[in-house]
Design a protein around this motif. Structure first.
Motif, PDB file in Angstrom:
ATOM      1  N   THR A  36      -6.936   2.943   0.812  1.00  0.00           N
ATOM      2  CA  THR A  36      -6.640   3.087  -0.060  1.00  0.00           C
ATOM      3  C   THR A  36      -5.678   2.079  -1.484  1.00  0.00           C
ATOM      4  O   THR A  36      -4.624   2.127  -2.114  1.00  0.00           O
ATOM      5  CB  THR A  36      -5.565   4.678   0.473  1.00  0.00           C
ATOM      6  OG1 THR A  36      -4.532   4.194   0.839  1.00  0.00           O
ATOM      7  CG2 THR A  36      -6.507   5.199   0.523  1.00  0.00           C
ATOM      8  N   GLY A  37      -5.362   1.158   0.246  1.00  0.00           N
ATOM      9  CA  GLY A  37      -4.051  -0.305  -0.342  1.00  0.00           C
ATOM     10  C   GLY A  37      -2.506   0.101  -0.510  1.00  0.00           C
ATOM     11  O   GLY A  37      -1.971  -0.112  -0.789  1.00  0.00           O
ATOM     12  N   ALA A  38      -2.577   1.856   0.395  1.00  0.00           N
ATOM     13  CA  ALA A  38      -1.721   1.470   0.597  1.00  0.00           C
ATOM     14  C   ALA A  38      -0.344   0.714   1.436  1.00  0.00           C
ATOM     15  O   ALA A  38       0.132   0.233   1.620  1.00  0.00           O
ATOM     16  CB  ALA A  38      -1.129   3.248   1.516  1.00  0.00           C
ATOM     17  N   THR A  39      -0.773   0.009   2.629  1.00  0.00           N
ATOM     18  CA  THR A  39      -0.590  -0.919   3.283  1.00  0.00           C
ATOM     19  C   THR A  39       0.023  -1.882   2.602  1.00  0.00           C
ATOM     20  O   THR A  39       1.284  -2.328   2.615  1.00  0.00           O
ATOM     21  CB  THR A  39      -1.113  -1.037   4.287  1.00  0.00           C
ATOM     22  OG1 THR A  39      -1.759   0.109   5.109  1.00  0.00           O
ATOM     23  CG2 THR A  39      -0.731  -2.133   5.149  1.00  0.00           C
ATOM     24  N   ALA A  40      -1.012  -2.943   2.012  1.00  0.00           N
ATOM     25  CA  ALA A  40      -0.146  -4.240   1.093  1.00  0.00           C
ATOM     26  C   ALA A  40       0.193  -3.492  -0.143  1.00  0.00           C
ATOM     27  O   ALA A  40       1.388  -4.044  -0.776  1.00  0.00           O
ATOM     28  CB  ALA A  40      -1.758  -4.181   0.098  1.00  0.00           C
ATOM     29  N   ALA A  41       0.670  -2.100  -0.547  1.00  0.00           N
ATOM     30  CA  ALA A  41       1.393  -1.700  -1.919  1.00  0.00           C
ATOM     31  C   ALA A  41       3.188  -1.155  -0.870  1.00  0.00           C
ATOM     32  O   ALA A  41       4.043  -2.459  -1.170  1.00  0.00           O
ATOM     33  CB  ALA A  41       1.494  -0.404  -2.112  1.00  0.00           C
ATOM     34  N   ALA A  42       2.825  -0.615   0.850  1.00  0.00           N
ATOM     35  CA  ALA A  42       4.177  -1.130   1.271  1.00  0.00           C
ATOM     36  C   ALA A  42       4.481  -2.949   1.475  1.00  0.00           C
ATOM     37  O   ALA A  42       5.786  -2.467   1.459  1.00  0.00           O
ATOM     38  CB  ALA A  42       3.747  -0.188   2.643  1.00  0.00           C
ATOM     39  N   CYS A  43       4.061  -3.392   2.237  1.00  0.00           N
ATOM     40  CA  CYS A  43       4.363  -5.016   2.516  1.00  0.00           C
ATOM     41  C   CYS A  43       4.874  -5.825   1.132  1.00  0.00           C
ATOM     42  O   CYS A  43       5.566  -6.604   0.795  1.00  0.00           O
ATOM     43  CB  CYS A  43       2.655  -5.550   3.165  1.00  0.00           C
ATOM     44  SG  CYS A  43       2.340  -4.812   4.334  1.00  0.00           S
ATOM     45  N   SER A  44       3.946  -5.034   0.091  1.00  0.00           N
ATOM     46  CA  SER A  44       4.419  -6.282  -1.121  1.00  0.00           C
ATOM     47  C   SER A  44       6.317  -5.722  -1.200  1.00  0.00           C
ATOM     48  O   SER A  44       6.902  -5.719  -1.866  1.00  0.00           O
ATOM     49  CB  SER A  44       3.268  -5.170  -2.121  1.00  0.00           C
ATOM     50  OG  SER A  44       4.443  -6.271  -3.235  1.00  0.00           O
ATOM     51  N   ALA A  45       6.646  -3.815  -1.182  1.00  0.00           N
ATOM     52  CA  ALA A  45       7.542  -3.900  -2.139  1.00  0.00           C
ATOM     53  C   ALA A  45       8.545  -4.093  -0.848  1.00  0.00           C
ATOM     54  O   ALA A  45       9.423  -4.287  -0.940  1.00  0.00           O
ATOM     55  CB  ALA A  45       6.845  -2.396  -1.687  1.00  0.00           C
ATOM     56  N   ILE A  46       8.367  -3.996   0.607  1.00  0.00           N
ATOM     57  CA  ILE A  46       9.269  -5.076   1.403  1.00  0.00           C
ATOM     58  C   ILE A  46       9.381  -5.737   1.557  1.00  0.00           C
ATOM     59  O   ILE A  46      10.511  -6.078   1.352  1.00  0.00           O
ATOM     60  CB  ILE A  46       8.512  -4.533   2.600  1.00  0.00           C
ATOM     61  CG1 ILE A  46       8.489  -3.395   2.651  1.00  0.00           C
ATOM     62  CG2 ILE A  46       9.570  -4.605   3.259  1.00  0.00           C
ATOM     63  CD1 ILE A  46       7.484  -2.093   4.066  1.00  0.00           C
ATOM     64  N   SER A  47       8.126  -7.047   1.377  1.00  0.00           N
ATOM     65  CA  SER A  47       8.634  -8.404   0.756  1.00  0.00           C
ATOM     66  C   SER A  47       9.536  -8.500  -0.475  1.00  0.00           C
ATOM     67  O   SER A  47      10.927  -8.971  -0.632  1.00  0.00           O
ATOM     68  CB  SER A  47       7.115  -8.658   0.731  1.00  0.00           C
ATOM     69  OG  SER A  47       7.535 -10.173   0.363  1.00  0.00           O
ATOM     70  N   GLN A  48       9.406  -7.639  -1.327  1.00  0.00           N
ATOM     71  CA  GLN A  48      10.378  -8.055  -2.813  1.00  0.00           C
ATOM     72  C   GLN A  48      11.547  -7.715  -2.658  1.00  0.00           C
ATOM     73  O   GLN A  48      12.904  -7.869  -3.107  1.00  0.00           O
ATOM     74  CB  GLN A  48      10.014  -7.744  -4.537  1.00  0.00           C
ATOM     75  CG  GLN A  48       8.426  -8.787  -4.105  1.00  0.00           C
ATOM     76  CD  GLN A  48       8.183  -7.760  -4.891  1.00  0.00           C
ATOM     77  OE1 GLN A  48       7.962  -7.122  -6.344  1.00  0.00           O
ATOM     78  NE2 GLN A  48       6.566  -6.531  -5.283  1.00  0.00           N
ATOM     79  N   VAL A  49      11.626  -6.270  -1.733  1.00  0.00           N
ATOM     80  CA  VAL A  49      13.661  -5.854  -1.200  1.00  0.00           C
ATOM     81  C   VAL A  49      13.750  -6.632  -0.673  1.00  0.00           C
ATOM     82  O   VAL A  49      15.313  -6.481  -0.081  1.00  0.00           O
ATOM     83  CB  VAL A  49      13.448  -4.218  -1.511  1.00  0.00           C
ATOM     84  CG1 VAL A  49      12.990  -4.116  -2.200  1.00  0.00           C
ATOM     85  CG2 VAL A  49      12.751  -3.884   0.237  1.00  0.00           C
ATOM     86  N   ILE A  50      13.120  -7.578   0.762  1.00  0.00           N
ATOM     87  CA  ILE A  50      14.376  -8.435   0.835  1.00  0.00           C
ATOM     88  C   ILE A  50      15.737  -9.135   0.940  1.00  0.00           C
ATOM     89  O   ILE A  50      16.754  -9.388   1.226  1.00  0.00           O
ATOM     90  CB  ILE A  50      12.958  -9.348   2.345  1.00  0.00           C
ATOM     91  CG1 ILE A  50      12.490  -8.400   3.143  1.00  0.00           C
ATOM     92  CG2 ILE A  50      14.291 -10.515   2.745  1.00  0.00           C
ATOM     93  CD1 ILE A  50      12.780  -7.151   3.809  1.00  0.00           C
ATOM     94  N   SER A  51      15.206  -9.901  -0.225  1.00  0.00           N
ATOM     95  CA  SER A  51      15.908 -10.338  -0.935  1.00  0.00           C
ATOM     96  C   SER A  51      17.255  -9.336  -1.713  1.00  0.00           C
ATOM     97  O   SER A  51      18.388  -9.483  -1.678  1.00  0.00           O
ATOM     98  CB  SER A  51      15.771 -11.252  -1.927  1.00  0.00           C
ATOM     99  OG  SER A  51      15.006 -10.820  -2.833  1.00  0.00           O
ATOM    100  N   ASP A  52      17.065  -7.964  -1.336  1.00  0.00           N
ATOM    101  CA  ASP A  52      18.154  -7.274  -1.749  1.00  0.00           C
ATOM    102  C   ASP A  52      18.952  -6.581  -1.005  1.00  0.00           C
ATOM    103  O   ASP A  52      19.983  -6.200  -1.211  1.00  0.00           O
ATOM    104  CB  ASP A  52      17.287  -5.892  -2.451  1.00  0.00           C
ATOM    105  CG  ASP A  52      16.889  -6.253  -4.324  1.00  0.00           C
ATOM    106  OD1 ASP A  52      17.466  -7.444  -4.940  1.00  0.00           O
ATOM    107  OD2 ASP A  52      15.886  -6.134  -4.109  1.00  0.00           O
TER     108      ASP A  52
END
Ligand SMILES: [Zn+2]
Length: 1095
Positions: A522-538
């Motif tokens: 469903t793309g849920a894993t990809a969405a989660a990974c992308s979101a996490i990757s982007q918030v790492i810097s936060d």
């Protein structure tokens, strides 16, 4: 310890934590600039998705996150504040290239070598349960309120009308001994159905409407108009009170936190939490309506003089017509005359105390700027009534309930003075030696300042030598105005060793991602990974920030993130019954050491598992294993779950019967599906809480997940549930990312414990919210953030003195994200009264309704819906009956007379009954989500949740440039929805855009780039096109996001299809399958009151 400094004075180097970490010494979690400015600047992800294909391949296509445009009113560019470390903007990142899997899926697994873990290797593994914290908070001391009082006024005689639900304030009327009963002889009869005729008029004493006659109910009468002379909003009077809101008050000893420089217009975003059900229904499915909030605010009486004349404000609704109009269908009531919320247009200045008296707070839903002049800001704590009844009997008679809503880390308005941080050095904050209450502006110094009397228990203490100060002619300490703890309702104390059972914990984030077949596809894993990757810097900068990551399907996969390794190494834990964690020390590492590996890993995960055919999910085991990995420190566990947990410990089953997605009220015991299936997850959650692990669950699913069972973990650990249903790889990733980002960047604290103390005579009855409670007096909060609110119900255990004040103090001991131990102390002192009319005058509608809402939500899992609805209605009626009976000066029984402060209570009660939580239709999981959302919901978002805000957007272009970004609010009635119009409706979590059938095709094209003949897309992503109308819509949506602190899920709705039905279900003033119209409900309430008056 650093060099000695006088108590309360600024102390150099008093930060005795890891020096390499450099949070500002007076770091104030509420003022986390990046959280505030950057976050909401970056909420506007309105760009078109990377491609318009309906569903991008789940792999390698990270959702595109366009860079954001700061909403108007918010400083653009980098925020004017600086937090240690570079504030990353949430800019779009290129989608991860599908790379060669760095690790073959499930291959090369390294068997965990270590021992089955979890045990004593860590120094903290055996730390005492959090219950020990309280000792430093006064846990060892008998609670003030536990003190035996004088003659206790026993609870009021009359049995609660609500039956056996003690949680509801019991409004017995029969026995109200207090007030003289006005004669009300005439029970005006009731007309069967149909709206009675009303006529308007104004009665002496306040805005009300004269009865059309006070005859009892006559036969059908001609419909007259029901006129309501609503009291004019009184808000503006406050504005002049505050001359210099931003004056820096604090004297020398204070260490002010960094001030906000945001513009005043940057309205403080009311904290919001999420959890409302998704909008997009599966095809063919009945559309459960969701509640939406409106930010309308009821005209209220805050700011009125403390001792207003009795009966001075009421709203009366004329009776059913002179002759007792049988509600013939012809009755025409002017809907424009019914009490409705009137939003205030500009910010109100509000001082918490004036002339040494508490000032009633402005509506929680209004835009206000607080000056703390002794009482805390209402953002942190507010009471259902701004005057405290002297006896329990008086409270009972009123039908109202006495409770506090506490939001200890609430976001302040950018223009408000920051909370002062006070450091007393090694002696710690001054406290009452008997009840342990913290020093506050209401403790009275006597004997030339040598002693002080506690305003909670009355005990007299010696003033610590170093804290002594002489008194001035006014009896106050001469230094009172320079010491925040003596002149402010909210201060934050630096905690001493006494408040720690170990060093303050580091900031630890562990991400757990579902990679089962469904999640991948469903793309849920990809969405989660992308979101996490982007918030790492936060994540908070500094050596104390640790991260870890694991994935799971039917087994659990940890990753060794050690720098030395070239690529992340996968470590598989196959045993999902008896869980352990491999290589404990390498799966959670310092962020600074693994940033690159982490990013690489996150990019790789969707590809690594792209061919995964494992459908099973070991959610419980994975959570347990992740917990073991961070057990030694505590921390935040963020779980991304897509399917029903089906294997391993805590496995669940599909309790919702096949094909029975809609549970009707007729089905007995349906509410049991809203209870956790068993105690397994609860037991785990209690252990998590004990070790300071806070769990948030992001549910990205397309099916039933048994939210009722899963949500026990977040609720017990101070966490939160997010719900994306049915998950769409097109429209949900942006929201998932923004939700996650706010989750980790909002002001928050760890390993917290909270207690509320009350003056003698009142005691805490119970706490309600997302926490774990091991001892009656305290709540444990492994995580606490600015959005979380806790309801504290109160009860009398003694009589209070008329004219005296009753104080409440909330102490939150917590660790900041930078590892500082702090005690936030919030104090509110309110006058006591023997007058029922004073109670009605000082009733706080927003707070009362928020309590109604929370109590109703907590009943749903244990009580049939029908009964919950009855209880809610009865509560409303009880309050209004009491007012009618004991306070209204009008003798005519033919009128429905509402207390001015609560005149919107019937409207919101009706809206509550039609909400997702209480209406009959709807999916079980959506009801569970609603219940969860309400559990920790803040006061400003309570009314909007059930009574959404609706505005027209087809004519946005015609507005003047300088008008508010948000157009005038429209009543929630279909009469106000035209076929030529386009309307936006939002409740703080969801946003529906309704497109009428006859909309100008030009406008449609400009706003959405679709033509009238096009299908309305079910998965909608708001985009900005090159025209003024589209620009205004985007500005509006961004403004709402900022106000609500929520990204909002968006959905387009059109008449005649399920989306249209969904939209209309929010128009709560209409008659619908889920309840009567607003007018009909008023008639019902009126009738009930008349019946009770005459019985
Ligand atoms: Zn005391």
């Amino acid at each position: 310890m650093a060099a000695f400094a006088p108590p309360g004075a600024p102390r150099p180097n008093s930060n005795n934590n890891d020096p390499s970490q450099q949070p500002p010494h007076n770091y104030n979690p509420n003022l986390n600039p990046n959280s505030l400015a950057a976050n909401f600047n970056n909420l506007n992800l309105n760009r078109p998705p990377p491609n318009s294909a309906p569903r991008p391949s789940p792999f390698g296509q990270a959702p595109h996150f366009p860079s954001s445009v700061p909403p108007p009113g918010v400083p653009s560019g980098s925020p004017p504040f600086s937090r240690p470390g570079p504030p990353p903007a949430a800019v779009a990142r290129p989608a991860p290239q599908p790379q060669q899997p760095t690790l073959p899926p499930n291959a090369a697994p390294v068997r965990p070598t270590g021992p089955p873990i979890g045990h004593p290797s860590s120094p903290f593994a055996s730390r005492p349960p959090p219950g020990t914290f309280p000792s430093s908070m006064g846990g060892n001391v008998p609670p003030a309120y536990g003190a035996p009082g004088g003659p206790v006024v026993s609870s009021p005689s009359p049995p609660p009308p609500l039956g056996s639900h003690p949680n509801y304030a019991s409004p017995p009327f029969a026995t109200s001994p207090v007030m003289p009963q006005p004669r009300s002889s005439a029970p005006s009869g009731f007309v069967s159905n149909g709206p009675p005729a009303f006529s308007s008029g104004v009665l002496p004493g306040g805005p009300r409407f004269p009865p059309a006659g006070n005859v009892q109910q006559p036969p059908v009468g001609p419909p007259s108009t029901m006129g309501f002379a609503g009291a004019p909003p009184q808000a503006p009077s406050m504005r002049s009170l505050l001359r210099s809101p931003m004056v820096a008050q604090p004297g020398p000893p204070v260490q002010p936190a960094p001030p906000f420089s945001a513009p005043v217009q940057g309205v403080p975003p009311p904290p919001g939490s999420y959890g409302a059900p998704a909008w997009q229904m599966q095809p063919g499915q009945a559309t459960p309506p969701l509640p939406m909030p409106g930010s309308a605010q009821p005209p209220r009486m805050f700011g009125m003089p403390p001792h207003p004349l009795p009966n001075q404000s009421m709203t009366s609704i004329p009776p059913m017509g002179q002759t007792g109009a049988p509600a013939s269908a012809t009755s025409k009531i002017d809907p424009n005359q019914i009490p409705r919320p009137i939003p205030s247009s500009s910010a109100i200045m509000y001082e918490t105390r004036q002339g040494n008296q508490a000032n009633p707070p402005p509506p929680a839903t209004s835009d206000y700027i607080v000056r703390d002049t002794g009482n805390c800001s209402p953002r942190y704590m507010r009471c259902t009534i701004s005057q405290i009844p002297c006896t329990g009997d008086l409270l009972t008679t009123s039908g109202m309930q006495l409770a506090l809503l506490v939001q200890p880390l609430a976001l302040p308005h950018p223009s408000e003075e920051p909370i002062q941080v006070v450091d007393f050095g090694e002696i710690g904050p001054v406290r009452c030696s008997r009840c342990k209450a913290y020093i506050n502006p209401f403790m009275k110094f006597i004997d030339q300042g040598r002693r002080f009397i506690c305003n909670f228990c009355g005990f007299t203490d010696e003033t610590p030598r170093d804290y002594h100060c002489n008194l001035g002619p006014d009896g106050r300490r001469r230094d009172a105005d320079e010491r925040p703890e003596l002149c402010r309702g909210t201060v934050e104390f630096v905690a001493t060793k006494e408040y720690m059972v170990r060093d303050p914990m580091p900031a630890v984030y562990f991400f757990l991602i579902d990679v089962s077949m469904n999640a991948i596809q469903t793309g849920a894993t990809a969405a989660a990974c992308s979101a996490i990757s982007q918030v790492i810097s936060d994540l908070p900068e500094g050596p104390r920030t640790m991260v870890g990551i694991a994935t799971f399907d039917s087994t659990i996969h940890f990753y060794n993130l050690k720098r030395a390794l070239q690529q992340p190494l996968m470590l598989i834990v196959p045993d999902v019954q008896d869980v352990y964690t491999p290589l404990q020390t390498d799966v959670v590492v310092q962020l600074s050491e693994c940033r690159q590996h982490l990013e690489l890993l996150l990019e790789s995960i969707p590809t690594m598992f792209q061919n995964n055919r494992t459908a099973e999910s070991a959610f419980g085991a994975a959570v347990q294993a992740a917990f073991l990995a961070i057990k030694s420190t505590g921390g935040k566990l963020l779980v991304f779950q897509s399917v029903l947990p089906s294997t391993g410990i805590g496995a669940l089953s599909v309790r919702e019967a096949e094909g029975r997605t809609n549970i009707s009220a007729g089905e007995k015991e349906a509410h049991k599906l809203l209870q956790p299936v068993d105690k397994t997850l609860k037991t785990m959650a209690i252990e998590f809480a004990e070790y300071q692990v806070c769990v948030d669950v992001f549910i990205t699913t397309q099916s039933y997940l048994d939210v009722a069972s899963i949500s026990v973990i977040p609720r017990t650990t101070g966490g939160q549930v997010y719900y994306y249903y049915p998950f769409s790889a097109l429209s949900d990733p942006a929201k998932l990312y923004n939700d996650l980002r706010w989750n980790v960047t909002r002001p928050q604290g760890f390993e917290a414990v909270m207690r509320v103390r009350c003056s003698q005579g009142i005691q805490v009855q119970d706490y309600h919210g997302n926490f774990c409670k091991r001892i009656p007096t305290d709540v444990d909060l492994p995580g606490i953030d600015c959005d979380k609110t806790i309801m504290v119900s109160l009860k009398h255990d003694d009589k209070l003195q008329d004219g005296s004040e009753c104080a409440f103090q909330c102490a939150l001991l917590y660790t900041t994200v930078y590892g500082q131990r702090r005690i936030r102390v919030t104090t509110l002192s309110l006058p006591c009264t023997n007058m029922l009319s004073n109670l009605f005058r000082s009733a706080d509608l927003d707070t009362q309704f928020a309590c109604f809402l929370k109590q109703a939500a907590s009943k749903i899992p244990s009580t049939p819906l029908l009964q919950v609805r009855e209880q809610v209605t009865n509560l409303c009626i009880s309050v209004l009956l009491s007012y009618r009976k004991f306070c209204a000066t009008v003798t005519s029984s033919g009128q429905l007379i509402l207390p001015e402060a609560l005149k919107l209570l019937p409207l919101y009660t009706l809206a509550l009954m039609k909400s997702t939580g209480l209406r009959n239709d709807g999916r079980i999981d959506e009801r569970s989500i609603w219940i969860n959302y309400v559990s920790a919901l803040s006061t400003p978002l309570a009314i909007p949740l059930v009574y959404p805000r609706m505005v027209a957007i087809h004519n946005l272009g015609s507005k003047d440039e300088d008008e508010s970004l948000v157009p005038p609010v429209i009543p929630l009635s279909s009469e106000h929805v035209s076929d030529e119009g386009i309307y936006l409706l939002e409740n703080g979590e969801n946003c529906l855009i309704y497109i009428g059938n006859l909309v100008d095709s030009n406008i449609l094209q400009q706003l959405f780039n679709i033509s009238p003949s096009d299908e309305i897309p079910t998965q909608f992503v708001l985009q900005q096109y090159d025209n003024p109308l589209s620009k205004k819509l985007n500005e509006l949506v961004n403004e709402i996001r900022r106000q609500r602190c929520s990204y909002l899920s968006m959905k387009l709705c059109k008449k005649g299809d399920p989306s249209g039905t969904l939209f209309f279900s929010y128009l709560v003033e209409d008659k619908s399958p889920s309840g009567p119209s607003y007018v009909e409900f008023l008639v019902h309430v009126h009738r009930e009151i008349q019946v009770k008056m005459s019985s």
